[in-house]
Design a protein around this motif. Sequence first.
Motif, short mmCIF file in Angstrom:
data_model
loop_
_atom_site.label_atom_id
_atom_site.label_comp_id
_atom_site.label_asym_id
_atom_site.label_seq_id
_atom_site.Cartn_x
_atom_site.Cartn_y
_atom_site.Cartn_z
N PRO A 1 6.39 13.20 -6.11
CA PRO A 1 7.59 14.02 -6.27
C PRO A 1 8.17 14.45 -4.92
N GLY A 2 9.48 14.33 -4.80
CA GLY A 2 10.15 14.79 -3.58
C GLY A 2 10.10 13.82 -2.42
N MET A 3 9.42 12.68 -2.59
CA MET A 3 9.30 11.71 -1.49
C MET A 3 10.64 10.99 -1.29
N ILE A 4 11.06 10.86 -0.05
CA ILE A 4 12.23 10.01 0.26
C ILE A 4 11.69 8.78 0.98
N SER A 5 11.97 7.60 0.42
CA SER A 5 11.40 6.39 1.00
C SER A 5 12.46 5.47 1.59
N PHE A 6 12.28 5.13 2.86
CA PHE A 6 13.06 4.07 3.50
C PHE A 6 12.18 2.82 3.61
N GLY A 7 11.11 2.79 2.80
CA GLY A 7 10.08 1.76 2.92
C GLY A 7 10.46 0.43 2.30
N GLY A 8 10.20 0.27 1.02
CA GLY A 8 10.38 -1.02 0.35
C GLY A 8 11.78 -1.57 0.51
N GLY A 9 11.91 -2.88 0.68
CA GLY A 9 13.22 -3.49 0.90
C GLY A 9 13.85 -3.97 -0.39
N ALA A 10 14.08 -3.05 -1.32
CA ALA A 10 14.56 -3.47 -2.63
C ALA A 10 16.03 -3.10 -2.82
N PRO A 11 16.75 -3.88 -3.65
CA PRO A 11 18.12 -3.51 -3.99
C PRO A 11 18.17 -2.22 -4.81
N ASP A 12 19.32 -1.58 -4.86
CA ASP A 12 19.53 -0.42 -5.71
C ASP A 12 19.63 -0.90 -7.17
N PRO A 13 18.74 -0.42 -8.06
CA PRO A 13 18.73 -0.91 -9.46
C PRO A 13 20.08 -0.71 -10.16
N GLU A 14 20.86 0.29 -9.72
CA GLU A 14 22.16 0.51 -10.35
C GLU A 14 23.11 -0.67 -10.10
N THR A 15 22.77 -1.51 -9.12
CA THR A 15 23.62 -2.68 -8.86
C THR A 15 23.30 -3.86 -9.77
N PHE A 16 22.17 -3.80 -10.48
CA PHE A 16 21.82 -4.92 -11.36
C PHE A 16 22.81 -4.95 -12.53
N PRO A 17 23.41 -6.10 -12.83
CA PRO A 17 24.36 -6.18 -13.95
C PRO A 17 23.62 -6.22 -15.28
N ARG A 18 22.97 -5.10 -15.63
CA ARG A 18 22.02 -5.13 -16.75
C ARG A 18 22.69 -5.38 -18.09
N HIS A 19 23.91 -4.84 -18.28
CA HIS A 19 24.55 -5.05 -19.58
C HIS A 19 24.97 -6.51 -19.75
N LYS A 20 25.54 -7.07 -18.69
CA LYS A 20 25.94 -8.48 -18.76
C LYS A 20 24.72 -9.38 -18.96
N GLU B 1 0.82 -1.21 0.00
CA GLU B 1 0.00 0.00 0.00
C GLU B 1 0.85 1.26 0.00
N LEU B 2 1.97 1.20 0.70
CA LEU B 2 2.85 2.38 0.75
C LEU B 2 3.50 2.67 -0.59
N LEU B 3 3.65 1.61 -1.42
CA LEU B 3 4.32 1.78 -2.72
C LEU B 3 3.65 2.87 -3.55
N VAL B 4 2.34 3.10 -3.30
CA VAL B 4 1.59 4.13 -4.03
C VAL B 4 2.23 5.51 -3.82
N TYR B 5 2.74 5.75 -2.62
CA TYR B 5 3.25 7.08 -2.28
C TYR B 5 4.71 7.28 -2.66
N VAL B 6 5.41 6.16 -2.90
CA VAL B 6 6.85 6.24 -3.15
C VAL B 6 7.18 7.16 -4.32
N ASN B 7 6.29 7.16 -5.34
CA ASN B 7 6.61 7.91 -6.54
C ASN B 7 6.13 9.36 -6.51
#
Length: 419
Positions: free
Chosen positions: A29-48, A21-27
């Motif tokens: 503008p200006g919201m800082i979320s310590f909510g969802g327990g997700a990895p940082d997408p920049e760490t995904f080895p997307r090119h590989k 339910e909180l995911l609705v508010y994450v986006n």
Amino acid sequence: MNINDKLSAKAKSMKSSIIRELLVYVNEPGMISFGGGAPDPETFPRHKLSEIAGSVISDEYKSTLQYGLTEGDTELKKHYIKLLEKYDGITGINNDNLLITTGSQEALYLTGLIFGDEDSYCAASAPTYLGAVSAFSLSGAKFFGLPMTDEGMDLDMLERELENLVKKNEIHKFKFAYIVPNYMNPTGQSESMENRKKLVELAEKYDFMIIEDDPYNALRFEGEKLPSVYTMAPDRTLLLNTFSKVLSPGLRIGVIVGNKEAIRKMVIGKQALLLCSPSITQRLAARFMEKYDLIHEIRDTVKLYKAKRDTMLRALEEMFGDMEDVEWTHPKGGLFLWLKFPKNLITSEMLETAKNEKVLYIPGDSFYFDNPERNTMRLCFSLPSHEDIYEGIRRLRKVVDLHLAKIKGAKKNDLHQCV
Ligand SMILES: *Cc1c(COP(=O)(O)O)cnc(C)c1O
């Protein structure tokens, strides 16, 4: 028509998770979320991953675009067995000891399915992982919530509960203890070596299973790596692992390691649930592991999360250091830490103020089967930037001050009415 009349008792008991339910508010503008327990997408080895994905689909289409085995992709299992040998000292595993799942969430669901009855008993830490609470709750089993100490779960309390069951002649109804041994979600705390040994002793004495859910093992910032409970009691432990925190949660791949007969039952349960996990992502992970060393690949990720943890600890010290009755954990790995406020501060009631001040957290009461400690919250440090972590903790202090002033004001009003 009224669907409610038709719902099963189970469906009626189901509640939506506050995280969803909180995911609705994450986006906003200006919201800082310590909510969802997700990895940082920049760490995904997307090119590989995208490089491998092409050939996995065009060259291996006969298996990757087809139904797969319920037990999981044999190629993935092969590389996973090597990983277990190399990094966890777990040997002698063959295909019958392994089940690939669609994320650990499926493994938790299957665990509840094959062990839990309405009159069963189990144990978990209090607080514990929200995904486990929702999956296990469906089984109807009753959970003993064991408070967390510096050593891990309070096993003296577990022993007292077990002795009670012995007295009531119900010990055979106690099925399993669920643990997240390293940097657990939600508190970031770990089970000490002492506690791991003690849990195994209890499991042998009272004859129960151990469900060891270990997604954060490789996200270790400091301290020594402790052996998994699985290595101490392979026959009565099911080790749950996942690619979600070390590669990508979007792949939806988890692994169960353990007792053949339990795995066999779970395979039958899985047939009813899913037939098989997605063939494409399993093979993608297999080819990734063939080409790269998974644990080697996440070294920078671990450094990044450690630095973010440090930023959050520094910010907490600066913003909350002067406040009485506030404490927080100092995790040695993982994605989370846990904050405890004075008893009168109910964090779920503070959420509106937090939304207004553009900072989000998960109220701690979501992480309990029952008797929640409502003056707690979980903060995730993996996702926000360093600047946002600092600014978010600053906002959080403001939210706490505003909320405490509000409670005080309300109390004063009550007092006036009495007089
Ligand atoms: C994140 C997490 C998982 C992972 O779940 P998936 O379904 O594999 O994404 C499992 N257990 C715990 C305790 C977690 O924190």
